[in-house]
Scaffold this motif. Sequence first.
Motif, mmCIF file in Angstrom:
data_model
loop_
_atom_site.group_PDB
_atom_site.id
_atom_site.type_symbol
_atom_site.label_atom_id
_atom_site.label_comp_id
_atom_site.label_asym_id
_atom_site.label_seq_id
_atom_site.Cartn_x
_atom_site.Cartn_y
_atom_site.Cartn_z
ATOM 1 N N ALA A 130 0.823 -1.212 0.000
ATOM 2 C CA ALA A 130 0.000 0.000 0.000
ATOM 3 C C ALA A 130 0.855 1.259 0.000
ATOM 4 C CB ALA A 130 -0.928 -0.008 1.217
ATOM 5 N N ARG A 131 2.083 1.131 0.511
ATOM 6 C CA ARG A 131 2.946 2.313 0.602
ATOM 7 C C ARG A 131 3.712 2.617 -0.669
ATOM 8 N NH1 ARG A 131 3.749 0.688 6.107
ATOM 9 N NH2 ARG A 131 5.549 -0.540 5.534
ATOM 10 N N VAL A 132 3.719 1.673 -1.630
ATOM 11 C CA VAL A 132 4.476 1.915 -2.868
ATOM 12 C C VAL A 132 3.659 2.810 -3.787
ATOM 13 C CG1 VAL A 132 5.557 0.854 -4.870
ATOM 14 C CG2 VAL A 132 5.612 -0.318 -2.668
ATOM 15 N N GLU A 133 4.268 3.871 -4.229
ATOM 16 C CA GLU A 133 3.570 4.818 -5.085
ATOM 17 C C GLU A 133 3.223 4.168 -6.415
ATOM 18 O OE1 GLU A 133 5.846 8.393 -5.741
ATOM 19 O OE2 GLU A 133 4.324 8.988 -7.185
ATOM 20 N N GLY A 134 2.041 4.447 -6.934
ATOM 21 C CA GLY A 134 1.639 3.913 -8.221
ATOM 22 C C GLY A 134 1.023 2.533 -8.130
ATOM 23 N N VAL A 135 0.867 2.012 -6.914
ATOM 24 C CA VAL A 135 0.267 0.695 -6.738
ATOM 25 C C VAL A 135 -1.112 0.836 -6.098
ATOM 26 C CG1 VAL A 135 0.474 -1.537 -5.584
ATOM 27 C CG2 VAL A 135 2.512 -0.402 -6.485
ATOM 28 N N THR A 136 -2.115 0.141 -6.669
ATOM 29 C CA THR A 136 -3.443 0.099 -6.062
ATOM 30 C C THR A 136 -3.597 -1.246 -5.383
ATOM 31 O OG1 THR A 136 -4.227 1.359 -7.971
ATOM 32 C CG2 THR A 136 -5.899 0.404 -6.501
ATOM 33 N N LEU A 137 -3.823 -1.219 -4.071
ATOM 34 C CA LEU A 137 -4.017 -2.464 -3.335
ATOM 35 C C LEU A 137 -5.495 -2.647 -3.052
ATOM 36 C CD1 LEU A 137 -2.696 -4.857 -1.674
ATOM 37 C CD2 LEU A 137 -2.990 -3.366 0.295
ATOM 38 N N VAL A 138 -6.039 -3.807 -3.452
ATOM 39 C CA VAL A 138 -7.450 -4.083 -3.207
ATOM 40 C C VAL A 138 -7.553 -5.313 -2.310
ATOM 41 C CG1 VAL A 138 -9.627 -4.776 -4.241
ATOM 42 C CG2 VAL A 138 -8.163 -3.140 -5.422
ATOM 43 N N ASP A 139 -8.172 -5.140 -1.150
ATOM 44 C CA ASP A 139 -8.414 -6.278 -0.252
ATOM 45 C C ASP A 139 -9.755 -6.882 -0.650
ATOM 46 O OD1 ASP A 139 -9.028 -8.014 1.769
ATOM 47 O OD2 ASP A 139 -8.389 -6.694 3.392
ATOM 48 N N LEU A 140 -9.711 -7.935 -1.456
ATOM 49 C CA LEU A 140 -10.948 -8.478 -2.035
ATOM 50 C C LEU A 140 -11.915 -8.981 -0.974
ATOM 51 C CD1 LEU A 140 -9.936 -10.496 -5.228
ATOM 52 C CD2 LEU A 140 -11.186 -8.348 -5.100
ATOM 53 N N TYR A 141 -11.401 -9.691 0.035
ATOM 54 C CA TYR A 141 -12.304 -10.200 1.073
ATOM 55 C C TYR A 141 -12.958 -9.063 1.850
ATOM 56 C CZ TYR A 141 -11.366 -15.201 0.640
ATOM 57 O OH TYR A 141 -11.317 -16.488 0.196
ATOM 58 N N ALA A 142 -12.289 -7.921 1.944
ATOM 59 C CA ALA A 142 -12.896 -6.781 2.638
ATOM 60 C C ALA A 142 -13.923 -6.091 1.747
ATOM 61 C CB ALA A 142 -11.812 -5.783 3.056
ATOM 62 N N GLU A 143 -13.607 -5.966 0.457
ATOM 63 C CA GLU A 143 -14.514 -5.245 -0.447
ATOM 64 C C GLU A 143 -15.749 -6.053 -0.807
ATOM 65 O OE1 GLU A 143 -12.139 -2.109 -3.282
ATOM 66 O OE2 GLU A 143 -13.336 -3.683 -4.157
ATOM 67 N N SER A 144 -15.583 -7.370 -0.953
ATOM 68 C CA SER A 144 -16.701 -8.213 -1.379
ATOM 69 C C SER A 144 -16.797 -9.435 -0.474
ATOM 70 C CB SER A 144 -16.490 -8.668 -2.824
ATOM 71 O OG SER A 144 -16.222 -7.570 -3.652
ATOM 72 N N PRO A 145 -17.129 -9.201 0.808
ATOM 73 C CA PRO A 145 -17.106 -10.318 1.761
ATOM 74 C C PRO A 145 -18.096 -11.423 1.414
ATOM 75 C CG PRO A 145 -18.033 -8.339 2.765
ATOM 76 C CD PRO A 145 -17.472 -7.934 1.448
ATOM 77 N N THR A 146 -19.139 -11.122 0.618
ATOM 78 C CA THR A 146 -20.084 -12.176 0.251
ATOM 79 C C THR A 146 -19.824 -12.681 -1.172
ATOM 80 O OG1 THR A 146 -21.665 -10.564 -0.570
ATOM 81 C CG2 THR A 146 -21.891 -11.213 1.732
ATOM 82 N N PHE A 147 -18.641 -12.398 -1.714
ATOM 83 C CA PHE A 147 -18.276 -12.811 -3.080
ATOM 84 C C PHE A 147 -19.196 -12.190 -4.115
ATOM 85 C CE2 PHE A 147 -15.650 -16.918 -2.413
ATOM 86 C CZ PHE A 147 -15.195 -16.456 -1.189
ATOM 87 N N ASP A 148 -19.791 -11.068 -3.785
ATOM 88 C CA ASP A 148 -20.728 -10.426 -4.685
ATOM 89 C C ASP A 148 -20.008 -9.260 -5.351
ATOM 90 O OD1 ASP A 148 -22.986 -9.719 -5.966
ATOM 91 O OD2 ASP A 148 -23.931 -8.727 -4.266
ATOM 92 N N PHE A 149 -19.502 -9.515 -6.558
ATOM 93 C CA PHE A 149 -18.669 -8.484 -7.191
ATOM 94 C C PHE A 149 -19.494 -7.535 -8.036
ATOM 95 C CE2 PHE A 149 -15.809 -12.096 -6.629
ATOM 96 C CZ PHE A 149 -14.823 -11.481 -5.879
ATOM 97 N N ASN A 150 -19.072 -6.290 -8.048
ATOM 98 C CA ASN A 150 -19.599 -5.335 -9.006
ATOM 99 C C ASN A 150 -18.704 -5.448 -10.239
ATOM 100 O OD1 ASN A 150 -20.110 -3.095 -10.586
ATOM 101 N ND2 ASN A 150 -20.616 -1.810 -8.813
#
Lengths: 642, 217
Positions: free
Chosen positions: B42-62
């Motif tokens: 998360a600290r490296v510039e230019g990198v997007t970190l996505v915590d999938l289990y946090a964003e879509s805890p029910t496996f329901d993706f947009n």
Amino acid sequence: MDGMLLHAFVYLAAAVLAVPVANRLGLGSVLGYLIAGILIGPALGLVGSETKDIQQIAEFGVVMMLFLVGLELEPKLLWEMRGRLLGLGGLQVGLTAVAIAAFALWQGLYWGLGLAIGLVFAMSSTAIVIQTLNEKGLTKTEGGRASFAVLLFQDISVIAVLALIPFLARPESLRLAPWLNAPMGQSPAVHGTARLVAGLPDWGYALVVLGAVAVVVLGGHYLSRPLFRYIAESRLREVFTASALLLVVGTALLMTLVGLSPALGTFLAGVVLANSEFRHELRSDIEPFKGILMGIFFITVGAGIDFGILSRDFVTVLGLTLGVMGLKTAVLLVLARLFRLQAGDRWLFALSLAQAGEFGFVLLGFCVQNGVVQGNIARTLSLVIALSMLLTPALFILYERLIAPRLRNGSGPPAADTIDEEGTVVIAGIGRFGQIINRLLVAAGVDTVVLDHRADQIDLLRKLGIKSYYGEASRPDLLHAAGLGRARLFIVAIDDRDRAVEMVEYCRRTYPQVRILARAYDVSHLYLLKRAGADLAMREVYDTSLGMGAAALRELGMHPYKVERMTRAFRRHESEGLAGMYDLWDEDPDIARNLDLQAVIRKHVGTLQDALNADRMQLHDRTERGWTPPSRGFSRESDEWQ
Amino acid sequence: MSNAPESARGSGEGGRRRILVLFAHPSLERSEVNGPLAEATARVEGVTLVDLYAESPTFDFNVDREQARLLAHEVICFMYPLYWYSTPAILKEWQDLVLERGFAYDAAAPALQGKIFFSALTAGGPEAAYCAAGYNHLTIRELLYPLEQMARLCGMIYLPPFALFGARTALEEGRLAGHVADWVRVLEALRDDRLDLAAAAPRTKLNDDLNAIIRGG
């Protein structure tokens, strides 16, 4: 009558003018009251001899304060803090008092007088310090915690000191059995009856005293709860307030009748009720009275300050003040090192507690009553206490500007705070809705405070071992007493729609840092809650209805995972619709008149079927999508619309 | 193959590559290695970190949002602890839903064409177990062939996994700090186009002798 109204007007006007200004200047309310007193007394000469009478009434505020102190003393909390409380607090009071007494002895004063002065100066200002630590966000630091422990010990030790003071008088001024002289109970009304026990032999007197204490403890434990519950069920708020006052006044009267300190009695009553479900309610009922009476008490102290002494003996008074503060700081620094506080915390701890405090005034007044301290000395000492309190904000500034930055530079970047608590959650309403929330949170190890206005409900929950408190959760003072100011989350789970909106509005305005989750009745209530400032609002039957709809589809033979996918699609469609309609609703919440809103709702209903049938799992082709995708950047918001 | 390694040119700011790290760890609170790795990421510039289990805890993706995010980056990385020789379940569900036909493959203009794909994983077993003679019989690269083929079908450049073996004991054996430092170095090199893709591509794992594939830095 005219005179009384005039005096009330002068006192209240002075308080109303001076206290907010003092608060804004960071001096705190105690100093504000003192300044108000100085204004109407020595400065303008608006009040004079009647201060003495008023002071007697105002001293009842001290009785109430000790009731509240007792109410705050949860045995569990005390046990957790025992090391610091007794070690830091005990040593601070003891060492400071002894050091000052030694100095007084060396100056040729009577030892009892010296010790009394030492105890008076050992107290710090709970009101100023707690308020300042809160304002500056230092409560959770090690230094802040240590300060709190010492202040708590001082508050408790006041009881013992009040009992001790009569023994400190010179033998020739000592009256018979000094502890029979009820300290605050010498108002004319009870004066005659206080002799009820005068004719008894010693053993009989001891029995009467034990009996009175037993009445307070057993009555508080067994009688007060059914009584409060009965009154609570009547839903008459003022009667509850009256009964809370009755409890305090009654206890004080009983103690006075048997010749004990009413402060001690009400303190005891407070401790007995500390675990009761009515604790927050009692506290919020008594607090305004205590606040006003204490305020008047401080005003009378301010009015009684003799500036003649200051101008005559300026050097002596200033020297005494600086000497007392220097000595207290030195004692505190030694203790801080002994108890291994970090350098920064050490200084915060020592400087924040260096002043003398409001309990000093109380003890001093009591000393004068008992002939321990002579009036002229007391006037000088009052001045020293007041000056040391006035200097406290300067010490905090010294810590923040000079000491804290220097220590930070020395040791590189500050270490991250250790998280040793889940921020408290306040839940308003513990019916069917709030209970489930509370069960989940408590099982997850989160500290919750639960409030409800139904005494029978609270009673039942307590029997089941769930910590909950009686009270009309929409009352600001009760929310404050429940710790909403320090909470991370406020969950509004009550079923009264209008009151829920009011509570959200109030919390958003008063505690902007607290996140608010609210139970909504329907969509327009949900919008009202959002507009009032709720961070998240959820319709109360939405999940269950959707769940039963899904169950119905499964009953009809549809594959459970297909049902699951359709349910998810329904949710997405619904939250997009709700988010999209808010602005239109905001323009005019009356759907009957709002034609634009009607059109959007019609469209929203119409697109649902397409949304459910467009099953991306099977489509595998973007060109065949049968529904409009949600707008970009919407997703973050959509979690908040359910 | 048309997608020579050199085609993954950065189109981000100043010619840098933007990196998307899709991170999947179902019990992050117990993690010893992936937690610190994610924090460093998360600290490296230019990198997007996505915590999938946090964003879509029910496996329901947009799905639209996920696809838009892929388009906005030049490097796609799956970061996860190895579960049964594969990714945790959520990353499989993510593949099933997000890499749609017509978007990722079988399309006139495959959306991920020319992007770089690789895994950053931690494995409990020792490195020695991941070979023909070891008890896992296959190398880590071989075990991840489905991901490699997924990348190939989408027209992406595949790099071998950045792997930490013996992850359960890495912390107590003092191997964690070095691994995190290597990871940051790889991310920065990929971002700044200092990583020799052609030299890295045939390896079994990416983090063997980083000096041989990273220029400067």
